[in-house]
Design a protein around this motif. Sequence first.
Motif, PDB file in Angstrom:
ATOM      1  N   VAL B 160     -17.012   9.614  -1.525  1.00 48.79           N
ATOM      2  CA  VAL B 160     -16.307   8.885  -2.586  1.00 48.79           C
ATOM      3  C   VAL B 160     -15.844   9.861  -3.671  1.00 48.79           C
ATOM      4  O   VAL B 160     -14.739   9.750  -4.195  1.00 48.79           O
ATOM      5  CB  VAL B 160     -17.264   7.814  -3.161  1.00 48.79           C
ATOM      6  N   PHE B 161     -16.683  10.846  -3.959  1.00 49.25           N
ATOM      7  CA  PHE B 161     -16.314  11.840  -4.977  1.00 49.25           C
ATOM      8  C   PHE B 161     -15.105  12.654  -4.511  1.00 49.25           C
ATOM      9  O   PHE B 161     -14.229  12.996  -5.312  1.00 49.25           O
ATOM     10  CB  PHE B 161     -17.508  12.747  -5.284  1.00 49.25           C
ATOM     11  N   ALA B 162     -15.071  12.936  -3.208  1.00 52.55           N
ATOM     12  CA  ALA B 162     -13.912  13.660  -2.659  1.00 52.55           C
ATOM     13  C   ALA B 162     -12.636  12.853  -2.894  1.00 52.55           C
ATOM     14  O   ALA B 162     -11.609  13.393  -3.330  1.00 52.55           O
ATOM     15  CB  ALA B 162     -14.112  13.917  -1.163  1.00 52.55           C
ATOM     16  N   ALA B 163     -12.708  11.552  -2.628  1.00 56.34           N
ATOM     17  CA  ALA B 163     -11.536  10.691  -2.843  1.00 56.34           C
ATOM     18  C   ALA B 163     -11.162  10.660  -4.330  1.00 56.34           C
ATOM     19  O   ALA B 163      -9.978  10.629  -4.695  1.00 56.34           O
ATOM     20  CB  ALA B 163     -11.816   9.280  -2.336  1.00 56.34           C
ATOM     21  N   PHE B 164     -12.166  10.692  -5.197  1.00 60.32           N
ATOM     22  CA  PHE B 164     -11.953  10.700  -6.647  1.00 60.32           C
ATOM     23  C   PHE B 164     -11.157  11.945  -7.061  1.00 60.32           C
ATOM     24  O   PHE B 164     -10.173  11.870  -7.807  1.00 60.32           O
ATOM     25  CB  PHE B 164     -13.321  10.667  -7.341  1.00 60.32           C
ATOM     26  N   VAL B 165     -11.582  13.098  -6.551  1.00 59.43           N
ATOM     27  CA  VAL B 165     -10.905  14.356  -6.892  1.00 59.43           C
ATOM     28  C   VAL B 165      -9.471  14.348  -6.345  1.00 59.43           C
ATOM     29  O   VAL B 165      -8.527  14.760  -7.035  1.00 59.43           O
ATOM     30  CB  VAL B 165     -11.705  15.559  -6.325  1.00 59.43           C
ATOM     31  N   LEU B 166      -9.320  13.852  -5.127  1.00 58.11           N
ATOM     32  CA  LEU B 166      -7.976  13.784  -4.535  1.00 58.11           C
ATOM     33  C   LEU B 166      -7.069  12.857  -5.343  1.00 58.11           C
ATOM     34  O   LEU B 166      -5.862  13.090  -5.462  1.00 58.11           O
ATOM     35  CB  LEU B 166      -8.069  13.305  -3.084  1.00 58.11           C
ATOM     36  N   LEU B 201      10.809   9.236  -5.040  1.00 55.11           N
ATOM     37  CA  LEU B 201       9.648   9.960  -5.590  1.00 55.11           C
ATOM     38  C   LEU B 201       9.355   9.518  -7.016  1.00 55.11           C
ATOM     39  O   LEU B 201       8.189   9.431  -7.424  1.00 55.11           O
ATOM     40  CB  LEU B 201       9.916  11.468  -5.571  1.00 55.11           C
ATOM     41  N   TYR B 202      10.418   9.244  -7.751  1.00 52.35           N
ATOM     42  CA  TYR B 202      10.251   8.802  -9.135  1.00 52.35           C
ATOM     43  C   TYR B 202       9.531   7.448  -9.180  1.00 52.35           C
ATOM     44  O   TYR B 202       8.565   7.259  -9.935  1.00 52.35           O
ATOM     45  CB  TYR B 202      11.618   8.714  -9.809  1.00 52.35           C
ATOM     46  N   ALA B 203       9.988   6.519  -8.342  1.00 56.12           N
ATOM     47  CA  ALA B 203       9.330   5.197  -8.299  1.00 56.12           C
ATOM     48  C   ALA B 203       7.878   5.352  -7.838  1.00 56.12           C
ATOM     49  O   ALA B 203       6.960   4.736  -8.398  1.00 56.12           O
ATOM     50  CB  ALA B 203      10.097   4.273  -7.350  1.00 56.12           C
ATOM     51  N   THR B 204       7.675   6.207  -6.843  1.00 55.51           N
ATOM     52  CA  THR B 204       6.317   6.438  -6.329  1.00 55.51           C
ATOM     53  C   THR B 204       5.419   7.031  -7.408  1.00 55.51           C
ATOM     54  O   THR B 204       4.243   6.671  -7.521  1.00 55.51           O
ATOM     55  CB  THR B 204       6.375   7.412  -5.126  1.00 55.51           C
ATOM     56  N   ALA B 205       5.990   7.957  -8.162  1.00 51.14           N
ATOM     57  CA  ALA B 205       5.186   8.648  -9.177  1.00 51.14           C
ATOM     58  C   ALA B 205       4.620   7.671 -10.200  1.00 51.14           C
ATOM     59  O   ALA B 205       3.476   7.819 -10.656  1.00 51.14           O
ATOM     60  CB  ALA B 205       6.035   9.711  -9.869  1.00 51.14           C
ATOM     61  N   TRP B 206       5.410   6.654 -10.539  1.00 53.45           N
ATOM     62  CA  TRP B 206       4.896   5.656 -11.483  1.00 53.45           C
ATOM     63  C   TRP B 206       3.702   4.908 -10.882  1.00 53.45           C
ATOM     64  O   TRP B 206       2.717   4.621 -11.572  1.00 53.45           O
ATOM     65  CB  TRP B 206       6.001   4.664 -11.866  1.00 53.45           C
ATOM     66  N   VAL B 207       3.806   4.589  -9.593  1.00 60.44           N
ATOM     67  CA  VAL B 207       2.677   3.891  -8.953  1.00 60.44           C
ATOM     68  C   VAL B 207       1.465   4.820  -8.903  1.00 60.44           C
ATOM     69  O   VAL B 207       0.333   4.406  -9.165  1.00 60.44           O
ATOM     70  CB  VAL B 207       3.063   3.419  -7.532  1.00 60.44           C
ATOM     71  N   GLN B 208       1.715   6.097  -8.578  1.00 61.20           N
ATOM     72  CA  GLN B 208       0.606   7.063  -8.552  1.00 61.20           C
ATOM     73  C   GLN B 208      -0.089   7.118  -9.910  1.00 61.20           C
ATOM     74  O   GLN B 208      -1.313   7.131  -9.998  1.00 61.20           O
ATOM     75  CB  GLN B 208       1.128   8.472  -8.219  1.00 61.20           C
ATOM     76  N   LEU B 209       0.731   7.134 -10.941  1.00 63.41           N
ATOM     77  CA  LEU B 209       0.193   7.299 -12.289  1.00 63.41           C
ATOM     78  C   LEU B 209      -0.553   6.045 -12.762  1.00 63.41           C
ATOM     79  O   LEU B 209      -1.593   6.130 -13.416  1.00 63.41           O
ATOM     80  CB  LEU B 209       1.349   7.608 -13.244  1.00 63.41           C
ATOM     81  N   LEU B 210      -0.026   4.879 -12.417  1.00 64.72           N
ATOM     82  CA  LEU B 210      -0.600   3.642 -12.951  1.00 64.72           C
ATOM     83  C   LEU B 210      -1.738   3.093 -12.088  1.00 64.72           C
ATOM     84  O   LEU B 210      -2.694   2.517 -12.615  1.00 64.72           O
ATOM     85  CB  LEU B 210       0.491   2.571 -13.085  1.00 64.72           C
ATOM     86  N   ALA B 211      -1.642   3.258 -10.796  1.00 65.85           N
ATOM     87  CA  ALA B 211      -2.630   2.609  -9.928  1.00 65.85           C
ATOM     88  C   ALA B 211      -3.820   3.510  -9.597  1.00 65.85           C
ATOM     89  O   ALA B 211      -4.936   3.016  -9.415  1.00 65.85           O
ATOM     90  CB  ALA B 211      -1.956   2.145  -8.633  1.00 65.85           C
ATOM     91  N   THR B 212      -3.594   4.820  -9.525  1.00 64.22           N
ATOM     92  CA  THR B 212      -4.683   5.712  -9.096  1.00 64.22           C
ATOM     93  C   THR B 212      -5.904   5.669 -10.017  1.00 64.22           C
ATOM     94  O   THR B 212      -7.037   5.726  -9.522  1.00 64.22           O
ATOM     95  CB  THR B 212      -4.164   7.156  -8.928  1.00 64.22           C
ATOM     96  N   PRO B 213      -5.721   5.577 -11.347  1.00 62.02           N
ATOM     97  CA  PRO B 213      -6.928   5.517 -12.194  1.00 62.02           C
ATOM     98  C   PRO B 213      -7.853   4.352 -11.825  1.00 62.02           C
ATOM     99  O   PRO B 213      -9.071   4.452 -12.005  1.00 62.02           O
ATOM    100  CB  PRO B 213      -6.362   5.332 -13.606  1.00 62.02           C
ATOM    101  N   ILE B 214      -7.286   3.269 -11.305  1.00 61.49           N
ATOM    102  CA  ILE B 214      -8.129   2.110 -10.980  1.00 61.49           C
ATOM    103  C   ILE B 214      -9.097   2.462  -9.860  1.00 61.49           C
ATOM    104  O   ILE B 214     -10.297   2.188  -9.946  1.00 61.49           O
ATOM    105  CB  ILE B 214      -7.244   0.906 -10.579  1.00 61.49           C
ATOM    106  N   ILE B 215      -8.601   3.129  -8.822  1.00 63.61           N
ATOM    107  CA  ILE B 215      -9.505   3.489  -7.719  1.00 63.61           C
ATOM    108  C   ILE B 215     -10.480   4.566  -8.188  1.00 63.61           C
ATOM    109  O   ILE B 215     -11.652   4.568  -7.792  1.00 63.61           O
ATOM    110  CB  ILE B 215      -8.718   3.966  -6.468  1.00 63.61           C
ATOM    111  N   ALA B 216      -9.997   5.467  -9.054  1.00 65.36           N
ATOM    112  CA  ALA B 216     -10.881   6.539  -9.529  1.00 65.36           C
ATOM    113  C   ALA B 216     -12.088   5.938 -10.240  1.00 65.36           C
ATOM    114  O   ALA B 216     -13.243   6.283  -9.950  1.00 65.36           O
ATOM    115  CB  ALA B 216     -10.106   7.476 -10.454  1.00 65.36           C
ATOM    116  N   ILE B 217     -11.818   5.004 -11.143  1.00 66.46           N
ATOM    117  CA  ILE B 217     -12.912   4.383 -11.902  1.00 66.46           C
ATOM    118  C   ILE B 217     -13.793   3.546 -10.967  1.00 66.46           C
ATOM    119  O   ILE B 217     -15.030   3.539 -11.079  1.00 66.46           O
ATOM    120  CB  ILE B 217     -12.342   3.496 -13.035  1.00 66.46           C
ATOM    121  N   THR B 218     -13.158   2.849 -10.025  1.00 68.54           N
ATOM    122  CA  THR B 218     -13.924   2.010  -9.107  1.00 68.54           C
ATOM    123  C   THR B 218     -14.891   2.855  -8.274  1.00 68.54           C
ATOM    124  O   THR B 218     -16.053   2.472  -8.065  1.00 68.54           O
ATOM    125  CB  THR B 218     -12.965   1.237  -8.170  1.00 68.54           C
ATOM    126  N   LEU B 219     -14.411   4.003  -7.817  1.00 63.09           N
ATOM    127  CA  LEU B 219     -15.276   4.863  -7.016  1.00 63.09           C
ATOM    128  C   LEU B 219     -16.412   5.430  -7.870  1.00 63.09           C
ATOM    129  O   LEU B 219     -17.549   5.595  -7.391  1.00 63.09           O
ATOM    130  CB  LEU B 219     -14.450   5.990  -6.376  1.00 63.09           C
TER     131      LEU B 219
END
Lengths: 93, 544
Positions: B160-166, B201-219
């Motif tokens: 899980v920590f590996a996924a967090f770092v990624l 890539l621009y549209a994707t980047a917004w999703v990366q930026l907004l959604a990734t913190p949720i999984i990071a905190i969840t993990l």
Amino acid sequence: MEHASHIFSYKTLGLVLGALLVLTGVTVGASYIDLGWVNVWIALVIASAKASLVLVVFMHMNSAGKGVVVSFLSTVFFLAIMIGFIFWDVAFR
Amino acid sequence: METVASFYETPEPARFTGIWSWLLTLDHKRIGLMYLFAILFWFLLAVLLGGVLRLELMFPGETILSPGLYNSAFTLHGVIMIFLFIIPALPAIFGNFFLPIHIGADDVYFPKLNLLSWYLYMAGGGIAIFSLFSDGFADTGWTFYVPFSISTNTNVSTTVFAAFVLGFSSMLTGLNFITTVHKMRDRAMGWLQIPLFTWSLYATAWVQLLATPIIAITLVLVMIERFFNVGLFDPARGGDPILYQHLFWMYSHPAVYIMILPGMGVISEIIPVFARKSIFGYKAIVGSSLAIAIAGSLVWAHHMYTSGMSDTAVFVFSLLTYVVAIPSAIKVFSWVATLYKGAIEMTPPLFFSLCFIYLFSVGGLTGLVLGAAGANIHVHDTHFVVAHFHFTMFGGTGFAFFAALHYWWPKMFGRMYDFKKAYIAAILVTGGFMFHYVPMFILGLQGMPRRYYDYLPQYANGNFFAGFGALFMILGIGLMVANLLVSLSRPRNAGPDPWGGVTLEWTIPSPPPVHNFVRPPEIMAYPYDFSGVTDRSAQRPKGE
């Protein structure tokens, strides 16, 4: 100096720090009172107020450019929707 | 075109030489290539793991993997494929290499942050491998569902920590891309002059930026629960396991669009070049990219129809899921309409793109079966889901990755590959793919559950055929990679514009110079104007 207006005094920073600690205490205190689904909203409102203080005072959002402000508001909007949509489940279980 | 030294001969910063000129580089192109080889390594490893899984399933009973090892193997396959291949592949390799060039810039806005992203990616991969050799790799599947992920004795925390770092690596790349598009775009380039790959890539980047913190905190919450016994998700401690699923899919469903949107961008670049025709519905494609990014972030709970969440939520999320199909369909329509009456020239990149359209369409349409709550109940957690997922992610993003490799390889390395071998590889991969995954749809409809190392006798034929297809697919992937790598031993013969492309990367030498543009780029009023392009097939080196 151009950036002088962005700098808050130590007194202001200290007051904000105090407010953050008090609000944390309120959050903890409110969690001991069973108000049903209202508990979640109280916690969210307090957390939002704390986040706003940090953003405006510590992170100088009040003097940031338009692009940064719009980006920030978008994230708040997005987060609100995400949290709100969970209630399609939680509120109707 | 004048002869200039390429970025291979010109380290950035100039004071570093040899291996340090790569490990400490700030050049977006070198970082893109470092991602390429790291990601290829992980991809091939996960492909082999997938092959081992299918080999186990080719015959009933325990053959080459024990049940526990099978669980760990499919978890490792999923974690590597998702977090180390599909999510980063297109943005980190081709985004890093081509996004700045597409907008007339000489680098990304934060070059050091870009290098840090690569190191975080490598660290995340290293931690995942480390967890293999400590207490055994996680056996939870890549979803890390609670309460099993909290109670299992395998090394979930490290995985899980590996996924967090990624996740951090992904976020920083997204942040860099958004800032670069806003701040470094050529002044003459308006928003509707940006190439579609960069738009995606621009549209994707917004999703990366907004959604990734949720999984990071969840993990992190999963780790806290494992280490400190806090009752967040475990119902035995007063936690809510369905909340975990909400938080997990809040990221992981948008992550599907992080994976597919850049792939759609790649296809939108390739199709008009080889149809010699302006892309049909440029604005509609841009709008649909943004619509997919937004709507795709609001449908996460369609993974949870059988979890026990409320019926109201099932209804709402099922309805919303159908909304996402609209912008996806717009794209498919635009690609096909672009091909219509085009002067089509078949090349390996176009071949992979056509396969993409077909396979992704099948994946998308079977997604509607799963999006419908009533049908989903019957096929949930069966091989139908596995087949659907692989049709969209492998048939979609995977084939877009192959198409991108064959499209931009001559630009990145200045060398053309062998077309004949590329076609044979593509046919093997596509044929093997169909043979591999179509039986899984049938197995799923017959009721075979996913994630089981063994099965009832009635599923034997389907599993045997699926395993057979997997072998062809792996053979094709091996041939494809070998064909590309062999081309590196050839002289740089590709020329600046072997395909007749019109976006900015085709106006500069192959491989590009360190600062990309020798002269200020000329921004076209419309990025897909092929009126001045002549047929290149006669002059193009074939890589023989």
